[in-house]
Write an enzyme that holds these catalytic residues in place. Structure first.
Site, PDB file in Angstrom:
ATOM      1  N   GLY A  13      23.179 -20.127 -12.048  1.00  0.00           N
ATOM      2  CA  GLY A  13      24.281 -20.897 -12.104  1.00  0.00           C
ATOM      3  C   GLY A  13      25.048 -20.662 -13.271  1.00  0.00           C
ATOM      4  O   GLY A  13      25.322 -21.603 -14.009  1.00  0.00           O
ATOM      5  N   ASP A  37      22.734 -15.616 -12.305  1.00  0.00           N
ATOM      6  CA  ASP A  37      24.243 -15.995 -11.841  1.00  0.00           C
ATOM      7  C   ASP A  37      23.714 -14.361 -10.804  1.00  0.00           C
ATOM      8  O   ASP A  37      23.137 -13.464 -11.109  1.00  0.00           O
ATOM      9  CB  ASP A  37      25.063 -15.780 -12.287  1.00  0.00           C
ATOM     10  CG  ASP A  37      26.295 -16.715 -11.656  1.00  0.00           C
ATOM     11  OD1 ASP A  37      26.642 -17.846 -12.342  1.00  0.00           O
ATOM     12  OD2 ASP A  37      26.885 -15.455 -11.033  1.00  0.00           O
ATOM     13  N   HIS A 179      27.213 -40.370  -5.676  1.00  0.00           N
ATOM     14  CA  HIS A 179      27.730 -39.791  -6.539  1.00  0.00           C
ATOM     15  C   HIS A 179      29.753 -38.776  -5.502  1.00  0.00           C
ATOM     16  O   HIS A 179      29.623 -38.344  -5.706  1.00  0.00           O
ATOM     17  CB  HIS A 179      27.488 -38.384  -7.138  1.00  0.00           C
ATOM     18  CG  HIS A 179      28.759 -37.913  -8.112  1.00  0.00           C
ATOM     19  ND1 HIS A 179      28.781 -38.566  -9.470  1.00  0.00           N
ATOM     20  CD2 HIS A 179      28.782 -36.184  -7.867  1.00  0.00           C
ATOM     21  CE1 HIS A 179      29.679 -37.740 -10.001  1.00  0.00           C
ATOM     22  NE2 HIS A 179      29.339 -36.461  -9.437  1.00  0.00           N
TER      23      HIS A 179
HETATM   24  P1  A3D Z   1      31.730 -22.645 -12.183  1.00  0.00           P
HETATM   25  O1  A3D Z   1      32.056 -22.693 -12.847  1.00  0.00           O
HETATM   26  O2  A3D Z   1      32.437 -22.306 -10.815  1.00  0.00           O
HETATM   27  O3  A3D Z   1      30.015 -22.157 -12.172  1.00  0.00           O
HETATM   28  C1  A3D Z   1      29.515 -21.979 -10.558  1.00  0.00           C
HETATM   29  C2  A3D Z   1      28.296 -20.385 -10.678  1.00  0.00           C
HETATM   30  O4  A3D Z   1      27.670 -20.537  -9.857  1.00  0.00           O
HETATM   31  C3  A3D Z   1      29.961 -19.351 -10.989  1.00  0.00           C
HETATM   32  O5  A3D Z   1      28.957 -18.438 -12.053  1.00  0.00           O
HETATM   33  C4  A3D Z   1      28.686 -18.132  -9.886  1.00  0.00           C
HETATM   34  O6  A3D Z   1      29.346 -16.827  -9.882  1.00  0.00           O
HETATM   35  C5  A3D Z   1      27.631 -19.003  -9.108  1.00  0.00           C
HETATM   36  N1  A3D Z   1      26.976 -18.935  -8.100  1.00  0.00           N
HETATM   37  C6  A3D Z   1      27.517 -18.739  -7.317  1.00  0.00           C
HETATM   38  N2  A3D Z   1      27.363 -18.456  -5.846  1.00  0.00           N
HETATM   39  C7  A3D Z   1      26.118 -18.696  -6.500  1.00  0.00           C
HETATM   40  C8  A3D Z   1      24.210 -18.148  -5.617  1.00  0.00           C
HETATM   41  N3  A3D Z   1      24.158 -17.780  -4.599  1.00  0.00           N
HETATM   42  N4  A3D Z   1      23.491 -17.985  -6.939  1.00  0.00           N
HETATM   43  C9  A3D Z   1      22.915 -18.410  -8.182  1.00  0.00           C
HETATM   44  N5  A3D Z   1      24.834 -18.445  -8.740  1.00  0.00           N
HETATM   45  C10 A3D Z   1      25.576 -18.567  -7.794  1.00  0.00           C
HETATM   46  O7  A3D Z   1      31.353 -24.948 -11.436  1.00  0.00           O
HETATM   47  P2  A3D Z   1      30.970 -25.066 -12.596  1.00  0.00           P
HETATM   48  O8  A3D Z   1      29.743 -24.724 -13.575  1.00  0.00           O
HETATM   49  O9  A3D Z   1      32.338 -25.601 -12.844  1.00  0.00           O
HETATM   50  O10 A3D Z   1      30.541 -26.066 -11.256  1.00  0.00           O
HETATM   51  C11 A3D Z   1      29.516 -26.105 -10.566  1.00  0.00           C
HETATM   52  C12 A3D Z   1      28.648 -27.052  -9.638  1.00  0.00           C
HETATM   53  O11 A3D Z   1      28.515 -28.065 -10.527  1.00  0.00           O
HETATM   54  C13 A3D Z   1      30.105 -27.255  -8.809  1.00  0.00           C
HETATM   55  O12 A3D Z   1      29.601 -27.539  -6.993  1.00  0.00           O
HETATM   56  C14 A3D Z   1      30.683 -28.523  -8.838  1.00  0.00           C
HETATM   57  O13 A3D Z   1      30.974 -29.434  -7.824  1.00  0.00           O
HETATM   58  C15 A3D Z   1      29.542 -29.307  -9.448  1.00  0.00           C
HETATM   59  N6  A3D Z   1      29.761 -30.765 -10.144  1.00  0.00           N
HETATM   60  C16 A3D Z   1      28.956 -31.341 -10.687  1.00  0.00           C
HETATM   61  C17 A3D Z   1      28.717 -32.475 -10.984  1.00  0.00           C
HETATM   62  C18 A3D Z   1      27.823 -33.937 -10.784  1.00  0.00           C
HETATM   63  O14 A3D Z   1      28.486 -34.939 -11.791  1.00  0.00           O
HETATM   64  C19 A3D Z   1      27.098 -33.905  -9.482  1.00  0.00           C
HETATM   65  C20 A3D Z   1      29.901 -33.027 -11.872  1.00  0.00           C
HETATM   66  C21 A3D Z   1      31.314 -31.537 -12.168  1.00  0.00           C
HETATM   67  C22 A3D Z   1      30.519 -30.543 -11.189  1.00  0.00           C
END
Ligand code: A3D
Length: 319
Positions: A13, A37, A179
């Protein structure tokens, strides 16, 4: 890894958290980095951009971006950020079915290409996603962990610092549980300059309650401000601290989502508890005495995580 090879870190990701993780890992010189990704060009562009910082930053890491899972082959540490983040008005649990589909796909590929890796899950809803990864991969419990408590504790520390005017370095804080909004910040085990928070001069119970509440809603506060996604700098820094403790065998203690086999009375459940992270991954869960009201709050949080587990069963992701 032989003694002359650098550790290999794969970030699945390449979004907001993934890109920052790759940059932080490179800046720390933790190893060679693979950014994966499904979106074509995104991981390649970010990896190349970070690679172009290495001459200035004097970093000897190699970075590649890819859409091909074969490139994560034999990674030592894998950090999973794939999935959609929250938008205003959404709870983390609203992400369950979309992100479970993504996690199932990621887990199959990690199992296939990097069966000996240590895996840190970040995708939400965290406790359910790390459980799903664990079930699909079949990895040993010391190889699978979820990042959350360290971030929640860091938010708690930052808010205590804002309130007291004391350096964050002199503040430690403790957050247990899932969380979600039922997480359990523990003021009694949080310290300012070695003094338990409730005994710190000027720290009233009202002030503590408002800091605790802000911590519980810390993720939502940022979602409401950003409007297009959720927090990414502090989540990336938190996962990086866990990664470094494993790669450098630092044996640091962080609260994190870890697999319980009887600890704190929980079984077959990932929930936020203090644990030691070192060369063998999640090496040991630390069991501490909880007061009845604290245990009750933790039980409530565990029940919320259990119900997400049930949803994964209803949706046929696990049996
Ligand atoms: P974002 O910037 O949307 O990045 C997610 C990436 O995942 C994107 O580039 C997508 O293209 C990629 N993706 C989607 N489907 C797939 C797949 N099948 N295989 C590989 N990559 C894929 O999101 P983000 O970086 O801001 O957040 C990522 C995740 O972390 C989300 O689920 C958030 O809710 C989570 N998150 C968790 C916390 C914790 O403290 C646990 C905090 C903040 C965010």
């Amino acid at each position: 890894m032989n003694m002359f090879q650098k550790p290999k870190i794969a970030v699945i990701g390449a979004g907001m958290i993934g890109g920052n993780l790759a940059y932080m890992a490179a800046k720390k010189g933790l190893g060679d980095i693979v950014l994966f990704d499904i979106v074509e060009g995104l991981p390649q562009g970010k990896a190349l951009d970070i690679l172009e910082t290495t001459p200035i930053e004097k970093i000897n890491s190699n970075l590649i971006g890819t859409n091909n899972y074969e490139d994560i082959k034999d990674a030592d540490v894998i950090i999973i950020t794939a999935g959609i983040p929250r938008k205003p008005g959404m709870s983390r649990d609203d992400l369950l079915s979309t992100n479970a589909k993504i996690m199932a796909q990621v887990a199959e590929n990690v199992k296939r290409y990097a069966p000996n890796s240590y895996v840190i899950v970040i995708s939400n809803p965290l406790d359910a996603m790390v459980y799903l990864f664990y079930k699909i991969s079949g990895f040993h419990k010391n190889r699978v962990m979820g990042m959350a408590g360290i971030l929640d504790a860091s938010r708690f520390r930052a808010f205590i610092a804002l309130e007291t005017g004391i350096s964050v370095e002199s503040i430690s804080a403790f957050v247990l549980g899932g969380h979600g909004d039922s997480m359990v910040p523990l003021p009694r085990y949080s310290y300012v300059g070695g003094v338990p928070l409730p005994h710190f001069p000027g720290m009233t119970s009202e002030k503590i309650e408002s800091i605790v509440e802000r911590t519980r809603k810390g993720g939502g506060e940022i979602v409401a401000l950003l409007k297009t996604g959720s927090a990414f700098y502090a989540p990336a820094a938190s996962a990086m601290a866990m990664t470094e403790s494993i790669i450098r065998d630092q044996k640091k203690v962080f609260p994190a989502a870890v697999y319980c086999e009887g600890e704190y009375g929980y079984n077959d459940l990932f929930i936020g508890l203090p644990a030691v992270f070192g060369g063998n991954g999640m090496e040991k869960i630390i069991e501490i005495e909880l007061e009845p009201n604290e245990k009750e709050a933790l039980d409530k949080s565990a029940a919320a995580v259990e119900s997400l587990k049930e949803n994964l069963k209803t949706l046929n992701f696990i049996t």
